[in-house]
Design a protein around this motif. Structure first.
Motif, PDB file in Angstrom:
ATOM      1  N   VAL A 128       0.839  -1.209   0.000  1.00 55.75           N
ATOM      2  CA  VAL A 128       0.000   0.000   0.000  1.00 55.75           C
ATOM      3  C   VAL A 128       0.872   1.256   0.000  1.00 55.75           C
ATOM      4  O   VAL A 128       0.554   2.245  -0.672  1.00 55.75           O
ATOM      5  CB  VAL A 128      -0.962   0.004   1.209  1.00 55.75           C
ATOM      6  N   SER A 129       1.975   1.227   0.726  1.00 53.94           N
ATOM      7  CA  SER A 129       2.891   2.373   0.750  1.00 53.94           C
ATOM      8  C   SER A 129       3.496   2.608  -0.623  1.00 53.94           C
ATOM      9  O   SER A 129       3.613   3.761  -1.078  1.00 53.94           O
ATOM     10  CB  SER A 129       4.009   2.140   1.781  1.00 53.94           C
ATOM     11  N   LEU A 130       3.876   1.527  -1.307  1.00 48.89           N
ATOM     12  CA  LEU A 130       4.426   1.655  -2.656  1.00 48.89           C
ATOM     13  C   LEU A 130       3.396   2.273  -3.595  1.00 48.89           C
ATOM     14  O   LEU A 130       3.715   3.172  -4.378  1.00 48.89           O
ATOM     15  CB  LEU A 130       4.855   0.282  -3.183  1.00 48.89           C
ATOM     16  N   GLN A 131       2.170   1.767  -3.524  1.00 48.60           N
ATOM     17  CA  GLN A 131       1.110   2.284  -4.394  1.00 48.60           C
ATOM     18  C   GLN A 131       0.840   3.758  -4.119  1.00 48.60           C
ATOM     19  O   GLN A 131       0.553   4.528  -5.042  1.00 48.60           O
ATOM     20  CB  GLN A 131      -0.167   1.466  -4.188  1.00 48.60           C
ATOM     21  N   ASN A 132       0.942   4.154  -2.864  1.00 50.40           N
ATOM     22  CA  ASN A 132       0.641   5.531  -2.493  1.00 50.40           C
ATOM     23  C   ASN A 132       1.775   6.489  -2.871  1.00 50.40           C
ATOM     24  O   ASN A 132       1.545   7.515  -3.522  1.00 50.40           O
ATOM     25  CB  ASN A 132       0.374   5.606  -0.990  1.00 50.40           C
ATOM     26  N   TYR A 133       2.985   6.135  -2.499  1.00 50.23           N
ATOM     27  CA  TYR A 133       4.101   7.065  -2.682  1.00 50.23           C
ATOM     28  C   TYR A 133       4.732   7.007  -4.074  1.00 50.23           C
ATOM     29  O   TYR A 133       5.498   7.896  -4.444  1.00 50.23           O
ATOM     30  CB  TYR A 133       5.157   6.826  -1.600  1.00 50.23           C
ATOM     31  N   LEU A 134       4.422   5.952  -4.826  1.00 44.65           N
ATOM     32  CA  LEU A 134       4.939   5.857  -6.194  1.00 44.65           C
ATOM     33  C   LEU A 134       3.835   6.079  -7.225  1.00 44.65           C
ATOM     34  O   LEU A 134       4.002   5.769  -8.401  1.00 44.65           O
ATOM     35  CB  LEU A 134       5.592   4.483  -6.430  1.00 44.65           C
ATOM     36  N   ALA A 135       2.703   6.621  -6.777  1.00 45.81           N
ATOM     37  CA  ALA A 135       1.549   6.809  -7.671  1.00 45.81           C
ATOM     38  C   ALA A 135       1.885   7.685  -8.873  1.00 45.81           C
ATOM     39  O   ALA A 135       1.316   7.521  -9.957  1.00 45.81           O
ATOM     40  CB  ALA A 135       0.383   7.419  -6.893  1.00 45.81           C
ATOM     41  N   GLY A 154       2.733   6.105 -12.315  1.00 48.46           N
ATOM     42  CA  GLY A 154       1.710   5.457 -13.140  1.00 48.46           C
ATOM     43  C   GLY A 154       1.846   3.945 -13.164  1.00 48.46           C
ATOM     44  O   GLY A 154       1.963   3.289 -12.118  1.00 48.46           O
ATOM     45  N   ASP A 155       1.867   3.374 -14.370  1.00 47.74           N
ATOM     46  CA  ASP A 155       1.927   1.921 -14.535  1.00 47.74           C
ATOM     47  C   ASP A 155       3.238   1.316 -14.043  1.00 47.74           C
ATOM     48  O   ASP A 155       3.334   0.097 -13.851  1.00 47.74           O
ATOM     49  CB  ASP A 155       1.723   1.539 -16.012  1.00 47.74           C
ATOM     50  N   TRP A 156       4.245   2.153 -13.843  1.00 48.99           N
ATOM     51  CA  TRP A 156       5.527   1.645 -13.356  1.00 48.99           C
ATOM     52  C   TRP A 156       5.408   1.066 -11.953  1.00 48.99           C
ATOM     53  O   TRP A 156       6.256   0.274 -11.528  1.00 48.99           O
ATOM     54  CB  TRP A 156       6.577   2.754 -13.388  1.00 48.99           C
ATOM     55  N   VAL A 157       4.381   1.470 -11.217  1.00 50.77           N
ATOM     56  CA  VAL A 157       4.182   0.938  -9.867  1.00 50.77           C
ATOM     57  C   VAL A 157       4.047  -0.575  -9.921  1.00 50.77           C
ATOM     58  O   VAL A 157       4.616  -1.308  -9.096  1.00 50.77           O
ATOM     59  CB  VAL A 157       2.930   1.562  -9.203  1.00 50.77           C
ATOM     60  N   THR A 158       3.302  -1.072 -10.908  1.00 52.66           N
ATOM     61  CA  THR A 158       3.107  -2.509 -11.056  1.00 52.66           C
ATOM     62  C   THR A 158       4.429  -3.215 -11.335  1.00 52.66           C
ATOM     63  O   THR A 158       4.696  -4.310 -10.804  1.00 52.66           O
ATOM     64  CB  THR A 158       2.119  -2.797 -12.213  1.00 52.66           C
ATOM     65  N   ILE A 159       5.266  -2.585 -12.157  1.00 52.01           N
ATOM     66  CA  ILE A 159       6.575  -3.164 -12.472  1.00 52.01           C
ATOM     67  C   ILE A 159       7.453  -3.198 -11.224  1.00 52.01           C
ATOM     68  O   ILE A 159       8.127  -4.197 -10.949  1.00 52.01           O
ATOM     69  CB  ILE A 159       7.262  -2.348 -13.595  1.00 52.01           C
ATOM     70  N   VAL A 160       7.419  -2.123 -10.448  1.00 50.32           N
ATOM     71  CA  VAL A 160       8.196  -2.077  -9.200  1.00 50.32           C
ATOM     72  C   VAL A 160       7.727  -3.170  -8.247  1.00 50.32           C
ATOM     73  O   VAL A 160       8.540  -3.864  -7.621  1.00 50.32           O
ATOM     74  CB  VAL A 160       8.077  -0.687  -8.536  1.00 50.32           C
ATOM     75  N   GLN A 161       6.408  -3.335  -8.133  1.00 53.65           N
ATOM     76  CA  GLN A 161       5.859  -4.398  -7.291  1.00 53.65           C
ATOM     77  C   GLN A 161       6.357  -5.760  -7.752  1.00 53.65           C
ATOM     78  O   GLN A 161       6.733  -6.611  -6.934  1.00 53.65           O
ATOM     79  CB  GLN A 161       4.326  -4.376  -7.340  1.00 53.65           C
ATOM     80  N   GLY A 162       6.364  -5.964  -9.069  1.00 52.68           N
ATOM     81  CA  GLY A 162       6.824  -7.234  -9.624  1.00 52.68           C
ATOM     82  C   GLY A 162       8.280  -7.502  -9.304  1.00 52.68           C
ATOM     83  O   GLY A 162       8.649  -8.631  -8.926  1.00 52.68           O
ATOM     84  N   VAL A 163       9.118  -6.477  -9.442  1.00 54.27           N
ATOM     85  CA  VAL A 163      10.550  -6.623  -9.138  1.00 54.27           C
ATOM     86  C   VAL A 163      10.754  -6.967  -7.664  1.00 54.27           C
ATOM     87  O   VAL A 163      11.533  -7.870  -7.319  1.00 54.27           O
ATOM     88  CB  VAL A 163      11.307  -5.321  -9.491  1.00 54.27           C
ATOM     89  N   ILE A 164      10.030  -6.257  -6.787  1.00 59.44           N
ATOM     90  CA  ILE A 164      10.139  -6.522  -5.341  1.00 59.44           C
ATOM     91  C   ILE A 164       9.698  -7.946  -5.027  1.00 59.44           C
ATOM     92  O   ILE A 164      10.327  -8.649  -4.221  1.00 59.44           O
ATOM     93  CB  ILE A 164       9.304  -5.497  -4.546  1.00 59.44           C
ATOM     94  N   PHE A 165       8.631  -8.385  -5.691  1.00 59.02           N
ATOM     95  CA  PHE A 165       8.125  -9.733  -5.452  1.00 59.02           C
ATOM     96  C   PHE A 165       9.156 -10.781  -5.879  1.00 59.02           C
ATOM     97  O   PHE A 165       9.416 -11.749  -5.153  1.00 59.02           O
ATOM     98  CB  PHE A 165       6.812  -9.938  -6.213  1.00 59.02           C
ATOM     99  N   VAL A 166       9.760 -10.583  -7.049  1.00 63.85           N
ATOM    100  CA  VAL A 166      10.771 -11.526  -7.550  1.00 63.85           C
ATOM    101  C   VAL A 166      11.966 -11.575  -6.602  1.00 63.85           C
ATOM    102  O   VAL A 166      12.464 -12.669  -6.251  1.00 63.85           O
ATOM    103  CB  VAL A 166      11.226 -11.124  -8.971  1.00 63.85           C
TER     104      VAL A 166
END
Length: 309
Positions: free
Chosen positions: A265-272, A275-287
């Motif tokens: 939620v913090s990533l989604q909020n502070y990296l809003a 744009g769509d890069w938030v999803t990519i950042v989430q993916g990298v963190i998950f990997v």
């Protein structure tokens, strides 16, 4: 089974942090974190302790959001009754879907839950009272118990904190009860638990319903906070997000999903702004988390200190 000293300290620290947070951070942001933390913990109850992977938990989270919003806006119910309506609706929906889903195992179980969740999504698109693509907007926060005004963010915050904290304590009690021990046995060796005389499907249905109801509690509360119930709440990506939160924080741990939800939620909020890069950042963190922290953030910490978290 009593609560250990370490766990008491963690709960106390969480409560203190919760009481201080709205004076340091934006209250609506913290309320969002709290709602998703409860959602992730409810999902973890099913996956981490019941061993059942559901790809359709958005149905209960979003379904409860719609029920709560409708109850508050159209029926004029007070916020506590609206939240209760959404929670009960999600539990009933979970019981109905769970009765059919638990007849399958593994990936088949996951696909059945996803199929039912998509049915709930398309129902939400078509049903006249859900508002279609617009959702249910301008949901009134109302008066708690008929006399405490919930319109100020700070007033609502302490209601949300109380609801979420009680939900977390309920999940902790379920996990550490005899029922929870049976669930762990079913997760680890279902055939053996069956041979010992346990009616495995009854336990699966019970934990599925409990998980759905608690997910609904999170969704119903979120609808009151944001005064909105939308298709985003029932879309399949919401189910994916809660899986990510649980795995990132630590599946099968008590406090891991709280950490996972806070990070996402913090990533989604502070990296809003990205744009769509938030999803990519989430993916990298998950990997990275899967490769380096297979037990999740809290799972790794628990391994280091050699104490269950």
């Amino acid at each position: 089974m009593g609560m250990s000293g370490l766990h008491k300290s963690i709960f106390a620290a969480l409560l203190v942090a919760g009481l201080v947070a709205p004076f340091v951070l934006y209250p609506v942001f913290v309320m969002k974190v709290l709602c998703f933390a409860l959602f992730a913990c409810a999902f973890n109850l099913l996956l981490g302790f019941g061993g059942l992977l559901s790809f359709g938990h958005a149905a209960y989270f979003g379904g409860a959001a719609y029920a709560s919003a409708h109850a508050a806006k159209v029926w004029g119910l007070t916020p506590e009754l609206a939240i209760l309506t959404g929670t009960l609706g999600a539990a009933l929906l979970g019981a109905a879907i769970g009765t059919l889903a638990i007849r399958r195992q593994g990936i088949y179980f996951a696909m059945v839950t996803l199929a039912f969740a998509q049915m709930v999504f398309f129902f939400s698109v078509q049903a006249p009272f859900t508002g279609g693509e617009d959702g249910i907007q301008s949901v009134p926060r109302g008066l708690l118990f008929g006399f405490i005004d919930m319109r100020p963010d700070l007033n609502l915050y302490f209601l949300v904190l109380g609801v979420v904290f009680l939900g977390l304590l309920a999940i902790y009690r379920i996990i550490h009860s005899p029922f929870g021990q049976v669930l762990k046995g079913i997760r680890d060796n279902e055939a053996r638990m069956t041979s010992l005389g346990y009616r495995v499907n009854r336990y699966k249905l019970a934990v599925f319903t409990l998980s759905a109801g608690l997910s609904g509690l999170a969704g119903a509360t979120k609808a009151i906070v944001f005064q909105l119930a939308s298709l985003t709440d029932v879309y399949w990506t919401m189910s994916g997000e809660v899986v990510l939160m649980t795995l990132l924080g630590g599946m099968g741990t008590v406090f891991g999903p709280i950490v996972g939800a806070t990070v996402i939620v913090s990533l989604q909020n502070y990296l809003a702004t990205f744009g769509d890069w938030v999803t990519i950042v989430q993916g990298v963190i998950f990997v990275v988390a899967v490769l380096l922290f297979r037990e999740g953030i809290v799972g790794v910490i628990a391994k280091l200190i050699r104490k269950p978290l």
